[in-house]
Design a protein around this motif. Structure first.
Motif, PDB file in Angstrom:
ATOM      1  N   SER A  14     -27.290  28.340  -7.873  1.00 44.58           N
ATOM      2  CA  SER A  14     -27.041  27.018  -8.441  1.00 44.58           C
ATOM      3  C   SER A  14     -25.582  26.855  -8.848  1.00 44.58           C
ATOM      4  CB  SER A  14     -27.957  26.799  -9.656  1.00 44.58           C
ATOM      5  OG  SER A  14     -27.680  25.575 -10.287  1.00 44.58           O
ATOM      6  N   GLY A  15     -24.995  27.889  -9.456  1.00 42.66           N
ATOM      7  CA  GLY A  15     -23.595  27.814  -9.872  1.00 42.66           C
ATOM      8  C   GLY A  15     -22.649  27.622  -8.702  1.00 42.66           C
ATOM      9  N   LEU A  16     -22.874  28.333  -7.622  1.00 41.64           N
ATOM     10  CA  LEU A  16     -22.020  28.189  -6.433  1.00 41.64           C
ATOM     11  C   LEU A  16     -22.109  26.771  -5.863  1.00 41.64           C
ATOM     12  CD1 LEU A  16     -22.693  31.599  -4.634  1.00 41.64           C
ATOM     13  CD2 LEU A  16     -20.602  30.896  -5.816  1.00 41.64           C
ATOM     14  N   LEU A  17     -23.326  26.240  -5.800  1.00 40.31           N
ATOM     15  CA  LEU A  17     -23.491  24.883  -5.275  1.00 40.31           C
ATOM     16  C   LEU A  17     -22.835  23.845  -6.181  1.00 40.31           C
ATOM     17  CD1 LEU A  17     -27.185  24.908  -3.956  1.00 40.31           C
ATOM     18  CD2 LEU A  17     -25.070  25.110  -2.650  1.00 40.31           C
ATOM     19  N   ARG A  18     -22.884  24.047  -7.476  1.00 44.15           N
ATOM     20  CA  ARG A  18     -22.262  23.100  -8.409  1.00 44.15           C
ATOM     21  C   ARG A  18     -20.736  23.133  -8.292  1.00 44.15           C
ATOM     22  NH1 ARG A  18     -25.762  21.251 -12.612  1.00 44.15           N
ATOM     23  NH2 ARG A  18     -27.849  22.144 -12.378  1.00 44.15           N
ATOM     24  N   VAL A  19     -20.177  24.320  -8.077  1.00 46.48           N
ATOM     25  CA  VAL A  19     -18.727  24.415  -7.867  1.00 46.48           C
ATOM     26  C   VAL A  19     -18.326  23.655  -6.617  1.00 46.48           C
ATOM     27  CG1 VAL A  19     -16.858  26.003  -7.309  1.00 46.48           C
ATOM     28  CG2 VAL A  19     -18.459  26.575  -9.131  1.00 46.48           C
ATOM     29  N   LEU A  20     -19.092  23.803  -5.550  1.00 45.98           N
ATOM     30  CA  LEU A  20     -18.806  23.071  -4.317  1.00 45.98           C
ATOM     31  C   LEU A  20     -18.930  21.565  -4.526  1.00 45.98           C
ATOM     32  CD1 LEU A  20     -20.658  25.320  -1.691  1.00 45.98           C
ATOM     33  CD2 LEU A  20     -18.194  25.156  -2.116  1.00 45.98           C
ATOM     34  N   LEU A  21     -19.910  21.166  -5.333  1.00 51.31           N
ATOM     35  CA  LEU A  21     -20.085  19.737  -5.613  1.00 51.31           C
ATOM     36  C   LEU A  21     -18.899  19.186  -6.392  1.00 51.31           C
ATOM     37  CD1 LEU A  21     -21.830  17.180  -5.628  1.00 51.31           C
ATOM     38  CD2 LEU A  21     -22.947  18.038  -7.694  1.00 51.31           C
ATOM     39  N   LEU A  22     -18.420  19.922  -7.387  1.00 54.55           N
ATOM     40  CA  LEU A  22     -17.270  19.470  -8.172  1.00 54.55           C
ATOM     41  C   LEU A  22     -16.013  19.378  -7.313  1.00 54.55           C
ATOM     42  CD1 LEU A  22     -17.784  21.428 -11.519  1.00 54.55           C
ATOM     43  CD2 LEU A  22     -18.147  18.984 -11.094  1.00 54.55           C
ATOM     44  N   LEU A  23     -15.831  20.313  -6.406  1.00 56.54           N
ATOM     45  CA  LEU A  23     -14.688  20.236  -5.489  1.00 56.54           C
ATOM     46  C   LEU A  23     -14.791  19.010  -4.595  1.00 56.54           C
ATOM     47  CD1 LEU A  23     -14.281  23.980  -4.429  1.00 56.54           C
ATOM     48  CD2 LEU A  23     -12.788  22.656  -5.939  1.00 56.54           C
ATOM     49  N   SER A  24     -16.010  18.705  -4.178  1.00 57.07           N
ATOM     50  CA  SER A  24     -16.217  17.514  -3.345  1.00 57.07           C
ATOM     51  C   SER A  24     -15.920  16.242  -4.122  1.00 57.07           C
ATOM     52  CB  SER A  24     -17.662  17.499  -2.829  1.00 57.07           C
ATOM     53  OG  SER A  24     -17.922  16.322  -2.104  1.00 57.07           O
ATOM     54  N   VAL A  25     -16.328  16.203  -5.382  1.00 63.67           N
ATOM     55  CA  VAL A  25     -16.058  15.037  -6.233  1.00 63.67           C
ATOM     56  C   VAL A  25     -14.556  14.879  -6.472  1.00 63.67           C
ATOM     57  CG1 VAL A  25     -16.322  14.125  -8.571  1.00 63.67           C
ATOM     58  CG2 VAL A  25     -18.310  15.016  -7.340  1.00 63.67           C
ATOM     59  N   ALA A  26     -13.870  15.983  -6.754  1.00 64.99           N
ATOM     60  CA  ALA A  26     -12.427  15.939  -6.963  1.00 64.99           C
ATOM     61  C   ALA A  26     -11.708  15.431  -5.723  1.00 64.99           C
ATOM     62  CB  ALA A  26     -11.911  17.327  -7.343  1.00 64.99           C
ATOM     63  N   SER A  27     -12.174  15.862  -4.557  1.00 60.77           N
ATOM     64  CA  SER A  27     -11.573  15.385  -3.312  1.00 60.77           C
ATOM     65  C   SER A  27     -11.804  13.887  -3.128  1.00 60.77           C
ATOM     66  CB  SER A  27     -12.161  16.171  -2.140  1.00 60.77           C
ATOM     67  OG  SER A  27     -11.628  15.696  -0.917  1.00 60.77           O
ATOM     68  N   THR A  28     -12.981  13.398  -3.526  1.00 59.28           N
ATOM     69  CA  THR A  28     -13.292  11.969  -3.416  1.00 59.28           C
ATOM     70  C   THR A  28     -12.368  11.138  -4.298  1.00 59.28           C
ATOM     71  OG1 THR A  28     -15.601  12.486  -2.955  1.00 59.28           O
ATOM     72  CG2 THR A  28     -15.111  10.249  -3.677  1.00 59.28           C
ATOM     73  N   LEU A  29     -12.029  11.681  -5.476  1.00 56.24           N
ATOM     74  CA  LEU A  29     -11.128  10.975  -6.382  1.00 56.24           C
ATOM     75  C   LEU A  29      -9.667  11.035  -5.943  1.00 56.24           C
ATOM     76  CD1 LEU A  29     -12.587  12.007  -9.860  1.00 56.24           C
ATOM     77  CD2 LEU A  29     -12.639   9.730  -8.822  1.00 56.24           C
ATOM     78  N   GLY A  30      -9.396  11.792  -4.919  1.00 62.90           N
ATOM     79  CA  GLY A  30      -8.034  11.895  -4.434  1.00 62.90           C
ATOM     80  C   GLY A  30      -7.235  12.998  -5.094  1.00 62.90           C
ATOM     81  N   LEU A  31      -7.912  13.868  -5.886  1.00 62.61           N
ATOM     82  CA  LEU A  31      -7.214  14.972  -6.527  1.00 62.61           C
ATOM     83  C   LEU A  31      -6.946  16.078  -5.511  1.00 62.61           C
ATOM     84  CD1 LEU A  31      -9.236  15.203  -9.877  1.00 62.61           C
ATOM     85  CD2 LEU A  31      -7.053  14.035  -9.460  1.00 62.61           C
ATOM     86  N   GLU A  32      -5.849  16.781  -5.680  1.00 58.76           N
ATOM     87  CA  GLU A  32      -5.500  17.878  -4.795  1.00 58.76           C
ATOM     88  C   GLU A  32      -6.366  19.094  -5.128  1.00 58.76           C
ATOM     89  OE1 GLU A  32      -4.232  19.734  -1.784  1.00 58.76           O
ATOM     90  OE2 GLU A  32      -3.311  17.786  -2.194  1.00 58.76           O
ATOM     91  N   THR A  33      -7.190  19.492  -4.173  1.00 55.44           N
ATOM     92  CA  THR A  33      -8.120  20.609  -4.406  1.00 55.44           C
ATOM     93  C   THR A  33      -7.633  21.925  -3.810  1.00 55.44           C
ATOM     94  OG1 THR A  33      -9.353  20.037  -2.395  1.00 55.44           O
ATOM     95  CG2 THR A  33     -10.085  19.035  -4.461  1.00 55.44           C
ATOM     96  N   THR A  34      -6.539  21.878  -3.088  1.00 50.78           N
ATOM     97  CA  THR A  34      -6.061  23.100  -2.430  1.00 50.78           C
ATOM     98  C   THR A  34      -5.744  24.198  -3.441  1.00 50.78           C
ATOM     99  OG1 THR A  34      -5.093  21.748  -0.678  1.00 50.78           O
ATOM    100  CG2 THR A  34      -4.379  24.034  -0.828  1.00 50.78           C
ATOM    101  N   SER A  35      -5.066  23.795  -4.526  1.00 50.94           N
ATOM    102  CA  SER A  35      -4.701  24.788  -5.536  1.00 50.94           C
ATOM    103  C   SER A  35      -5.930  25.357  -6.228  1.00 50.94           C
ATOM    104  CB  SER A  35      -3.757  24.164  -6.577  1.00 50.94           C
ATOM    105  OG  SER A  35      -4.361  23.021  -7.163  1.00 50.94           O
TER     106      SER A  35
END
Length: 268
Positions: free
Chosen positions: A64-85
């Motif tokens: 569950s924790g791994l999936l939630r981290v992936l979800l948060l990265l997806s949300v950050a990308s949707t908002l236009g935040l830089e997720t590479t770092s």
């Protein structure tokens, strides 16, 4: 205060980011729902596979924790935040932890595989990593064996999950292989009959199985017989020593010469 100007700015912000915010909210709601369904499915799968209940909460929380981290990265990308770092930091941290705990992680993964696929269970008699014994416990990092001479052997699950394992208990019976040598002057049928008496009287020999008494070889020194007795895995040694002791005694009773040279050999 110019309310008209403020309202225009709010309208502009809503126009620019309203769609993204709405998409983020929908993504979070749907994503969390999907994660919940996947966790329930995994929990049901592990219950059907009879995975240790002490291990299930840890595995479910990790998944569950791994999936939630992936979800948060997806949300950050949707908002236009830089997720590479963020990805780089998470990757570096994971690499550092992985290198530091390489052996432990290997044993953990091996333990998970053993608990899920169950090549053996608690109580089974197995041979692995050069040791033979009954499985006393299957832990997340190690498997505990108890040898026939009551020694405790701790085997790491990493190598255990990837190396060959002989599970003696799977078929619920095992063959005890022995070799007896007698003199050349003994009648073959009489010798076989003497050994057969011992097998028939052995309380550990399975009555519904065919036991073999075969001539292995003949030479100037005597005749060697292969004796194969079927028994339960848990009574292997009892059958082994019973036949060894009583064949020698039965040879003396029946007058089979060369009994002093009789040898009983356990074969792997």
């Amino acid at each position: 205060m110019d309310f008209t100007k403020i309202s225009d700015q709010l309208l502009t912000l809503v126009t620019l980011y309203g769609t993204k915010l709405l998409l983020v909210v929908v993504t979070l709601i749907v994503g969390l729902w999907i994660i919940g369904q996947l966790v329930k499915f995994l929990s049901k799968l592990m219950n059907n596979r009879h995975v240790d209940r002490d291990v299930q909460p840890f595995l479910l929380s990790l998944f569950s924790g791994l999936l939630r981290v992936l979800l948060l990265l997806s949300v950050a990308s949707t908002l236009g935040l830089e997720t590479t770092s963020f990805v780089a930091i998470i990757g570096a941290a994971g690499l550092a932890v992985g290198l530091a705990l390489q052996g432990s992680l290997s044993n953990f993964a091996g333990g998970v595989l053993i608990l899920i696929f169950k090549p053996f269970r608690v109580g089974d008699l197995i041979s692995a990593q050069g040791f033979t014994g009954h499985v006393d416990a299957i832990q997340i990092f190690n498997t505990i064996l108890v040898t026939p001479d009551n020694k405790t052997i701790i085997l790491p699950n990493g190598p255990l999950s990837t190396a060959p394992i002989t599970n003696v208990s799977t078929r619920n019976l095992i063959r005890v292989d022995m070799t007896f040598a007698v003199g050349n002057d003994n009648d073959l049928n009489a010798t076989r009959a003497s050994v057969q008496k011992v097998i028939d009287a052995c309380p550990y020999a399975l009555k519904d199985q065919t036991h073999d008494i075969l001539v292995n070889h003949l030479n100037d020194n005597g005749v060697a017989y292969d004796v194969r007795v079927w028994t339960k895995p848990e009574t292997y040694w009892e059958a082994y020593y019973y036949v060894q002791e009583n064949v020698a005694s039965q040879f003396r009773t029946d007058g089979i010469s060369g009994q002093k040279n009789a040898v009983l050999i356990r074969q792997a």
